[in-house]
Design a protein around this motif. Structure first.
Motif, PDB file in Angstrom:
ATOM      1  N   THR A  81      50.871  29.202  61.981  1.00  0.00           N
ATOM      2  CA  THR A  81      49.718  29.111  62.857  1.00  0.00           C
ATOM      3  C   THR A  81      50.046  28.497  64.210  1.00  0.00           C
ATOM      4  OG1 THR A  81      49.154  26.966  61.942  1.00  0.00           O
ATOM      5  CG2 THR A  81      48.107  28.890  60.936  1.00  0.00           C
ATOM      6  N   LEU A  82      51.284  28.137  64.437  1.00  0.00           N
ATOM      7  CA  LEU A  82      51.614  27.455  65.676  1.00  0.00           C
ATOM      8  C   LEU A  82      52.147  28.435  66.708  1.00  0.00           C
ATOM      9  CD1 LEU A  82      53.502  24.517  64.005  1.00  0.00           C
ATOM     10  CD2 LEU A  82      51.102  24.623  64.626  1.00  0.00           C
ATOM     11  N   GLN A  83      51.605  28.364  67.903  1.00  0.00           N
ATOM     12  CA  GLN A  83      52.087  29.260  68.953  1.00  0.00           C
ATOM     13  C   GLN A  83      53.149  28.595  69.820  1.00  0.00           C
ATOM     14  OE1 GLN A  83      48.544  30.400  71.019  1.00  0.00           O
ATOM     15  NE2 GLN A  83      47.964  31.877  69.461  1.00  0.00           N
ATOM     16  N   ILE A 102      40.904  16.072  67.788  1.00  0.00           N
ATOM     17  CA  ILE A 102      41.197  17.499  67.845  1.00  0.00           C
ATOM     18  C   ILE A 102      40.096  18.347  67.211  1.00  0.00           C
ATOM     19  CG2 ILE A 102      42.536  17.426  65.686  1.00  0.00           C
ATOM     20  CD1 ILE A 102      43.422  19.562  68.729  1.00  0.00           C
ATOM     21  N   VAL A 103      39.388  17.814  66.225  1.00  0.00           N
ATOM     22  CA  VAL A 103      38.491  18.668  65.446  1.00  0.00           C
ATOM     23  C   VAL A 103      37.232  19.078  66.211  1.00  0.00           C
ATOM     24  CG1 VAL A 103      39.283  17.747  63.255  1.00  0.00           C
ATOM     25  CG2 VAL A 103      37.281  16.735  64.338  1.00  0.00           C
ATOM     26  N   THR A 104      37.000  18.488  67.377  1.00  0.00           N
ATOM     27  CA  THR A 104      35.796  18.840  68.125  1.00  0.00           C
ATOM     28  C   THR A 104      36.057  19.967  69.125  1.00  0.00           C
ATOM     29  OG1 THR A 104      36.257  17.193  69.832  1.00  0.00           O
ATOM     30  CG2 THR A 104      34.945  16.478  67.946  1.00  0.00           C
ATOM     31  N   ARG A 105      37.314  20.435  69.227  1.00  0.00           N
ATOM     32  CA  ARG A 105      37.595  21.486  70.193  1.00  0.00           C
ATOM     33  C   ARG A 105      37.029  22.821  69.717  1.00  0.00           C
ATOM     34  NH1 ARG A 105      40.666  22.633  66.417  1.00  0.00           N
ATOM     35  NH2 ARG A 105      42.908  22.909  66.379  1.00  0.00           N
ATOM     36  N   ASP A 121      37.287  27.084  70.498  1.00  0.00           N
ATOM     37  CA  ASP A 121      38.042  28.096  71.227  1.00  0.00           C
ATOM     38  C   ASP A 121      37.431  29.481  71.016  1.00  0.00           C
ATOM     39  OD1 ASP A 121      39.975  28.952  72.977  1.00  0.00           O
ATOM     40  OD2 ASP A 121      41.396  29.412  71.379  1.00  0.00           O
ATOM     41  N   TRP A 174      44.268  30.996  75.972  1.00  0.00           N
ATOM     42  CA  TRP A 174      44.591  29.615  75.713  1.00  0.00           C
ATOM     43  C   TRP A 174      46.077  29.503  76.044  1.00  0.00           C
ATOM     44  CZ3 TRP A 174      48.130  26.793  73.133  1.00  0.00           C
ATOM     45  CH2 TRP A 174      47.808  25.480  72.822  1.00  0.00           C
ATOM     46  N   GLY A 203      35.804  34.506  62.381  1.00  0.00           N
ATOM     47  CA  GLY A 203      37.110  34.707  61.781  1.00  0.00           C
ATOM     48  C   GLY A 203      38.213  34.912  62.796  1.00  0.00           C
ATOM     49  N   ALA A 204      37.848  34.940  64.091  1.00  0.00           N
ATOM     50  CA  ALA A 204      38.861  35.192  65.120  1.00  0.00           C
ATOM     51  C   ALA A 204      39.161  33.954  65.954  1.00  0.00           C
ATOM     52  CB  ALA A 204      38.402  36.337  66.026  1.00  0.00           C
ATOM     53  N   PHE A 205      38.586  32.824  65.588  1.00  0.00           N
ATOM     54  CA  PHE A 205      38.897  31.598  66.341  1.00  0.00           C
ATOM     55  C   PHE A 205      38.990  30.411  65.382  1.00  0.00           C
ATOM     56  CE2 PHE A 205      34.322  32.046  66.181  1.00  0.00           C
ATOM     57  CZ  PHE A 205      33.834  30.778  65.956  1.00  0.00           C
ATOM     58  N   MET A 206      39.643  29.367  65.854  1.00  0.00           N
ATOM     59  CA  MET A 206      39.784  28.160  65.050  1.00  0.00           C
ATOM     60  C   MET A 206      38.405  27.618  64.739  1.00  0.00           C
ATOM     61  SD  MET A 206      42.806  26.908  64.290  1.00  0.00           S
ATOM     62  CE  MET A 206      42.797  25.125  64.351  1.00  0.00           C
ATOM     63  N   PRO A 207      38.130  27.359  63.480  1.00  0.00           N
ATOM     64  CA  PRO A 207      36.799  26.869  63.138  1.00  0.00           C
ATOM     65  C   PRO A 207      36.546  25.488  63.732  1.00  0.00           C
ATOM     66  CG  PRO A 207      38.258  26.724  61.253  1.00  0.00           C
ATOM     67  CD  PRO A 207      39.017  27.448  62.311  1.00  0.00           C
ATOM     68  N   SER A 208      35.316  25.249  64.152  1.00  0.00           N
ATOM     69  CA  SER A 208      34.937  23.929  64.636  1.00  0.00           C
ATOM     70  C   SER A 208      34.459  23.101  63.461  1.00  0.00           C
ATOM     71  CB  SER A 208      33.819  24.053  65.665  1.00  0.00           C
ATOM     72  OG  SER A 208      33.105  22.837  65.753  1.00  0.00           O
TER      73      SER A 208
END
Lengths: 378, 492
Positions: free
Chosen positions: B146-148, B284-287, B289, B312, B341-346
């Motif tokens: 999962t890391l870019q 981090i969990v409040t971001r 995208d 991003w 399903g296409a972005f990091m869940p908040s």
């Protein structure tokens, strides 16, 4: 505006989902174990998902110590603890029949010991009625079957063994279905090979060689090795029984067997493992940070630890005393403890290898499938 | 346990804290003994400096403003550091040469960097993983799916709190005293020479003197009074993503004492985060995208910027400022079912409704205006082939502003909305330093015995913008330099 509730949610399922959702938005712990890569394949967490993650977790503690959202942070994330709670719930949910599981969950250590004592008492009484006169019986030749006839021993244990096997099969099928897997996916040797290897080596307690950190920053392999002693000790004892059965029925060789015979050597080594391993596990657990654990789960673990230890101890005691007058009592005690252990297998912590292995197999299967989501971001 | 007591348990004979009278009398005495090197801040930069100075045999004390469980400043919220490397390593793929690294830095800062210091950081960054690893920090393998950033950035296992835990334990083993709950209120200088700090340790005022100062106490992003001085009253609507202990007291005091000032107080790393995040420490969990997957409107339900401009992390880096410029500093990201399903869940659940009107009512937007905005947007979407992994050809026509990529009609219920606010990660206003981490005075000459590392001097390298992972790299490199300088102080 809705704000995340810092207080734990009302139900365990909701609380687990709440914490997992926070975790899944962070993912800093993804390098620690299988729980996090499995979590990352999901966006929502129902009770089946939570049961899967809970049985993947080996309670090593790393993610709790590394968590910037752990209490006293208002998000109050403690993954090892909530997963221990869910794990306990899965043992109850998958157990069959449920009535026994409920009794066992209320007081595991008490139930197990009471059971052992009742069995011992019943055996003594039965022996008394049959006129064997156990307390005064001397068996200088160490022949167990003069105390408990072979047919009785084999018959009762065979019956209990079959019952336990049936209960485990039912539990295992329930667990496999709960994992969302099918009979077809159960037939994938590569995934099973990986899962069995991960289970037999306790990969997720090894910390990639650094050990696990159940006590803050004091990593060691102690828990893993203690578990190995216990697990392989039990397997050796089981193998000893199998060997004895083969001797008896296969070759017509009757007990007592010599000190260097296969059943005695296997049983002795296994007994030593069971006498050393379980107390070490208990000590490790007491030493660990209490925040990592769940009281309900601890009670189940304690019951298993006590029964395994007593099985080993009475087994070794029997070996030492088999030529003396105490043999008969020792034998009945040993049989009673082992019977109690067997009877409680489907209802307590003893099921954890089964559900953990199934969870590891699910993980190995899942890794071979493309992810359901491809997310942007870091 | 009293934090001071616990700090002294691991310290060496020469340093002791007399707190016997602390509970009983009104005249407390806090004696930290003779200190060679006083480090302010127990994050990555401060602990790196402390460990290196200690290796030179110095008696080192670290004052940390936070209580123990909150220690480490914003390091506890970090995850990786950006490292130059010539060939693949166990934790980094391919290669990341100096020139590429520098070009990346030039691009994000628009040239607002000190090239000498920037190249110093880049060249030294190659040693960061080894240095951190020496003190117990572990890294995760580069292959994680999962890391870019696996080519450019080294990810420490477990993130920043794990790193701070390891560094703190290493410091204690080395005989460095870390004093928690120790807030520095002011710095006392004699010309360009550091003398002492005025501090409040566990609520008790104290003066702590030392031969050398290392300032590694972060920026001022948790000081809303100061943010409002810089940004005006709108700063009251910002959220601080990190530690509430970065109040900038040390920075302010140093600048007031004639230390060279670097950077612009409005320059910071700010991203658009979920408006429901706590005021501090949401991390981090409040971001969020999902900006590029739908539209973003202000409180009047009007769009205000091209949501599909770029990938991003550039997108991530500019949206904090964009929302800050909107009325009441609030925005709303609106998406439909196709985006799920296409972005990091908040961490916060999205508002959800079956019609745009209901959604507007739920989040408190004017329903007619939002419906009109969505309708106009949908009509302007021109056909294309949606591909979130490239700058695709799905754009709008005739809107002001247009959405240039990833524009799909918002027409598939249920509809979702996330409220957005500017979340400040860190600030760039800082003190000037030279290539040995020595603090410069306003006249440009180096001070006698003061060093700085980490966020408090990051503005020397990062004039504006942000390149993921450079904050920790600057902290690590300048932490080591400051520790070297402090360790060699008084030796000729």
């Amino acid at each position: 505006m809705a704000v995340i509730d810092p207080q734990p949610a009302a139900s365990l399922a909701d609380e687990g989902a709440r914490q997992m959702t926070i975790c899944n938005a962070c993912r800093y712990c993804e390098g620690y174990c299988a729980v996090f890569p499995a979590m990352e394949r999901r966006l929502i967490f129902d009770r089946h998902d939570m049961g899967y993650l809970a049985n993947l977790c080996h309670a090593c503690g790393e993610c709790y110590f590394a968590c910037q959202f752990a209490p006293p942070h208002e998000f109050a994330v403690n993954i090892p603890q909530v997963l221990a709670q869910v794990r306990t719930e899965t043992y109850r949910d998958f157990a069959w029949p449920a009535v026994i599981a409920a009794a066992f969950n209320r007081n595991a250590v008490g139930t197990a010991l009471t059971l052992a004592l009742c069995i011992a008492g019943a055996m003594l009484a039965a022996a008394g009625f049959s006129g064997v006169g156990i307390l005064t019986l001397t068996a200088p030749d160490g022949d167990f079957f003069k105390v408990v006839p072979h047919a009785v021993m084999a018959g009762t244990f065979g019956f209990v063994g079959l019952f336990v096997l049936a209960a485990l099969v039912v539990g295992g099928v329930k667990a496999w279905r709960s994992l969302g897997e099918t009979a077809a996916s159960a037939l994938r040797p590569a995934a099973w090979g990986e899962a069995i290897a991960d289970a037999l080596t306790l990969k997720y307690l090894s910390g990639d060689g650094d050990g696990c950190a159940t006590t803050f920053l004091r990593r060691s392999q102690a828990r893993r090795y203690a578990h190995h002693l216990t697990f392989y000790g039990f397997l050796l004892c089981f193998a000893s029984t199998i060997a004895g059965t083969l001797y008896h029925y296969g070759f017509g060789w009757h007990a007592p067997y010599g000190l260097f015979s296969l059943p005695v050597v296997l049983g002795t080594l296994g007994g030593i493992g069971l006498v050393i391993g379980p107390p070490l596990l208990a000590w490790e657990r007491r030493r660990a940070d209490a925040a990592l654990f769940d009281r309900g789960h601890d009670r189940l673990a304690d019951a298993l630890i006590v029964l395994l230890f007593l099985s080993g101890l009475t087994g070794l005691g029997l070996l030492v005393l088999r030529g003396t007058a105490a043999m008969a009592v020792m034998l009945l005690l040993h049989l009673a403890v082992v019977m109690a252990l067997f009877l409680t297998i489907p209802y307590g912590k003893f099921v954890h290898p089964l559900y953990r292995l199934l969870a590891l197999a699910k993980y190995a299967l899942e890794r071979r499938r493309p992810p359901a989501h491809t997310l942007g971001g870091d | 346990m009293n934090p001071i007591l616990s700090a002294t348990q691991s310290t060496y004979a020469g340093v002791c804290l007399s707190i016997g009278c602390l509970r009983r009398t009104v005249v407390p005495m806090i004696d930290l003994g003779a200190i060679d090197v006083l480090v302010l801040g127990a994050g990555n930069a401060g602990l790196s400096a402390a460990l290196v100075a200690r290796q030179h045999g110095k008696r080192v004390v670290v004052l940390e403003a936070a209580p123990k469980h909150m220690r480490g400043g914003n390091s506890r919220h970090t995850r990786n550091c950006r490292c130059m490397h010539a060939e693949p390593t166990a934790i980094l793929t391919e290669s990341y040469p100096e020139d590429e690294y520098f070009a990346d830095l030039m691009r994000v800062t628009g040239g607002e960097t000190n090239e000498e210091l920037a190249r110093l950081v880049i060249r030294q960054s190659v040693h960061c993983p080894e240095f951190m690893g020496r003190y117990g920090v572990r890294f995760q393998p580069s292959l994680s799916g999962t890391l870019q950033l696996s080519r450019t950035n080294a990810f420490y296992l477990g993130g920043g709190k794990a790193l701070v835990n390891e560094f703190s334990a290493a410091a204690e083993r080395a005989g460095i005293a870390i004093v928690y709950d120790a807030v520095v209120d002011g710095i006392v200088l004699d010309g360009d020479c550091f003398k002492s700090v005025a501090a409040t340790i566990a609520g008790v005022p104290a003066s702590v003197s030392a031969k050398v100062l290392v300032a590694a106490s972060g920026g001022f992003e948790a000081n809303f009074g100061w943010l409002e001085e810089a940004w005006g009253p709108i700063a009251g609507n910002f959220l601080c993503r990190g530690t509430p202990y970065n109040t900038g007291k040390v920075l302010k005091s140093l600048l007031a004492c004639g230390v060279q000032r670097i950077g612009d107080p409005t320059q910071c790393h700010a991203v658009a985060i979920d408006a429901r995040a706590p005021k501090f420490d949401g991390g981090i969990v409040t971001r969020l995208d999902c900006v590029s997957l739908g539209i973003v409107v202000n409180k009047h339900a009007h769009r205000f910027y091209d949501e599909g401009e770029d990938f991003w992390p550039k997108r991530y880096a500019i949206w904090g400022r964009l929302v800050a410029q909107q009325p009441d500093q609030i925005g709303y990201s609106v998406i439909d079912a196709k985006a799920i399903g296409a972005f990091m869940p908040s961490v916060f659940p999205a508002f959800r409704a079956d019609t745009i009107g209901e959604l507007a009512t739920q989040v408190g937007l004017p329903a007619d205006a939002l419906a009109a905005t969505v309708s106009a947007f949908n009509d302007a979407v021109r056909p294309g082939r949606f591909d979130h992994t490239i700058l695709d050809d799905c754009g709008t026509e005739g809107l002001a502003p247009n959405k240039t990529h990833w524009a799909r009609r918002i027409d598939t219920p249920p509809f979702f909305a996330y409220p957005l606010r500017p979340g400040i990660t860190f600030t760039y206003l800082g003190v000037g330093v030279d290539a040995t981490a020595r603090i410069l005075m306003a006249d440009g000459l180096p001070s006698q015995n003061m060093f700085a590392a980490g966020e408090i001097m990051a503005g020397n390298v990062l004039g504006k913008g942000y390149l993921a992972g450079t904050g920790m790299t600057i902290g690590s490199v300048f932490g080591r330099l400051a520790g070297e300088g402090a360790g060699r102080h008084g030796r000729h």
